[in-house]
Design an enzyme around this catalytic site. Structure first.
Site, mmCIF file in Angstrom:
data_model
loop_
_atom_site.group_PDB
_atom_site.id
_atom_site.type_symbol
_atom_site.label_atom_id
_atom_site.label_comp_id
_atom_site.label_asym_id
_atom_site.label_seq_id
_atom_site.Cartn_x
_atom_site.Cartn_y
_atom_site.Cartn_z
ATOM 1 N N GLY A 238 0.758 -1.243 0.000
ATOM 2 C CA GLY A 238 0.000 0.000 0.000
ATOM 3 C C GLY A 238 0.786 1.290 0.000
ATOM 4 C CD GLU A 288 0.637 -9.237 1.623
ATOM 5 O OE1 GLU A 288 -0.336 -8.515 1.287
ATOM 6 O OE2 GLU A 288 0.514 -10.240 2.342
ATOM 7 N NE ARG A 291 -0.542 2.573 -5.872
ATOM 8 C CZ ARG A 291 -1.585 2.574 -6.710
ATOM 9 N NH1 ARG A 291 -1.501 3.216 -7.843
ATOM 10 N NH2 ARG A 291 -2.706 1.966 -6.377
ATOM 11 C CB CYS A 358 -15.906 5.574 -29.765
ATOM 12 S SG CYS A 358 -15.037 5.231 -31.279
ATOM 13 C CE1 TYR A 387 -2.336 -3.104 -8.764
ATOM 14 C CE2 TYR A 387 -1.115 -1.213 -7.938
ATOM 15 C CZ TYR A 387 -1.619 -2.483 -7.757
ATOM 16 O OH TYR A 387 -1.387 -3.144 -6.573
#
Ligand code: PLP
Length: 434
Positions: A238, A288, A291, A358, A387
């Site tokens: 996190g 863990e 990011r 579109c 991500y």
């Protein structure tokens, strides 16, 4: 800090000119810096000195097998969430024995695959899951290592779609019911209770919520050690990264210039706050982070198709789209967008940076002041390593982008651009339409 910078007027990843990468492999292409990943890994490891710590890179952030091999070489295990991710670890020649299996809905086949390959532990999110893992382990004649994910009910200020530590979301078992869940686990003959786990959310930029969660769950971990002999405590991932001043944050000077109360979270601050609170537990500590390990290690390089001037608005239409990088459309995320060739003699223009899809959601930035750019010129989306590729899709029959890994002055394609033939390989016209 990271290794993207201008050398003269040209944006480089380490010693490689991004223009050279685009010439060779086309666009849109993700480009990753191996040195940045290594720095992130080592800084976090140093920040945790004094703990028996194991980093389990959360590979859902970026699961290219070249990156997995890189992290494995550095000593990382993995936090994985599917049978496909187990197979990626194996394909990378990396270690399942130091990896943990998370997720709220593991299938029997996935549990079997992980057990057969010697998973370090399953992170269990509910009582029915205990029963399922016990059942599969029994059929294989083994004891399955498990930890239960507890939900510490900490409000971690982040986007609603990525907060996980409040009691009203689907993750984990509330702390007040967790002791009973462990008693239930202890009754299953084919489960071995190994640890306890938590994860409070993603892109957290201050240490407070991590401290609060460790202070809430730490005493429970100590109880579990006494009662069930657990050996580890996974404190989840996190840790957030810098998105707003992404390019500048590559330099130490930028960090030194931030006022103390505004400075984004660093692995040093994180470690300094958590190590003294975790050390007395005498448990192995798993982390863990996803990011943090890869987010600032990657950019998405894209080419300008057109500069469209409409009534009172300028649209910079680029060849990357929401299918390649969905974060702005999905989470309203900010990505800094910079020209690959800087030219201070050009005027600044305020533009909306948009893709060709579109959908109005196919918009990367609104009213963004940028150097004026024209057809054929290159831009880079900063902080796109996490991500990005893993959340990409083939919407509008746009093949998956290419991926390139840089180390020093060397670079290699680690994933080829997807072809049309690959995209439709599984599709068939049924007999009743022929
Ligand atoms: C997604 C996830 C992580 C990684 O989160 P980051 O914000 O990328 O560090 C870690 N643990 C669990 C259980 C997760 O679901």
């Amino acid at each position: 800090m990271h290794h993207f910078h201008y050398a003269g007027s040209d944006l480089h990843c380490e010693s490689v000119d991004l223009d050279a990468v685009a010439k060779l492999y086309g666009t849109p292409t993700y480009v990753y810096s191996a040195a940045t990943m290594e720095d992130n890994f080592r800084r976090l490891q140093r920040g945790l000195a004094g703990l028996d710590a194991q980093l389990c890179y959360a590979m859902k952030a970026n699961s290219n097998i070249a990156l997995l091999r890189h992290f494995s070489n550095l000593g990382a295990g993995f936090d994985l969430v599917s049978g496909g991710e187990v197979r990626r670890v194996l394909a990378a020649g990396a270690n399942v024995h130091t990896s943990v299996f998370a997720g709220v809905g593991k299938s029997e086949a996935e549990i079997k695959l992980a057990l057969e390959n010697g998973i370090f532990s399953f992170h269990v999110e509910s009582e029915p899951e205990l029963s399922r893992i016990n059942h599969v382990a029994g059929k294989l004649g083994v004891k399955a290592p498990i930890a239960i994910r507890v939900n510490p009910d900490v409000d971690a200020p982040t986007h609603a779609k990525i907060t996980t530590g409040k009691s009203d979301n689907k993750f984990g078992i509330p702390l007040k019911y967790a002791a009973a869940a462990y008693e239930a686990a202890a009754k299953y003959p084919n489960l071995a209770i190994k640890g306890v786990q938590m994860h409070i959310g993603s892109q957290l930029t201050s240490v407070g919520p991590f401290v609060e969660a460790v202070e809430k769950v730490g005493p429970f971990a100590a109880e579990l050690k006494a009662r069930h002999g657990i050996t580890y405590f996974s404190i989840g991932g996190g840790m957030g990264i810098v998105y707003k001043d992404a390019l500048a944050s590559g330099q130490r000077a930028w960090w030194d210039a931030q006022p103390a109360d505004k400075r984004p979270l660093t692995p040093e601050t994180y470690g300094a706050a958590l190590v003294p609170r975790l050390q007395p537990l005498g448990l192995k500590i798993l982390l863990e982070h996803g990011r943090f390990m890869v987010g600032n290690s990657g950019v998405l390089v894209s080419r300008v198709e057109h500069l469209k001037r409409a009534a009172g608005k300028n649209f910079l239409i680029v060849d990357a789209a929401m299918n390649d990088l969905v974060r702005p459309a999905m989470y309203d995320s900010y990505h800094e967008i910079v020209p690959v060739q800087r030219d201070s003699s050009r005027r600044a223009l305020t533009v909306d940076v948009v893709g060709p899809i579109c959908e109005s959601a196919d918009c990367f930035a609104k009213d963004r002041p940028m150097q004026e750019l024209g057809e054929g010129e290159l831009i880079a989306f900063m902080s796109a390593g996490a991500y990005g590729y893993t959340m990409a899709s083939r919407y509008n029959t746009r093949g998956m982008a290419a991926e390139v890994l840089v180390r020093g002055s060397a670079f290699e394609q680690i994933n080829a651009r997807e072809t049309f033939e690959q995209m439709v390989a599984g599709e068939r016209i049924p007999a009743f339409l022929k």
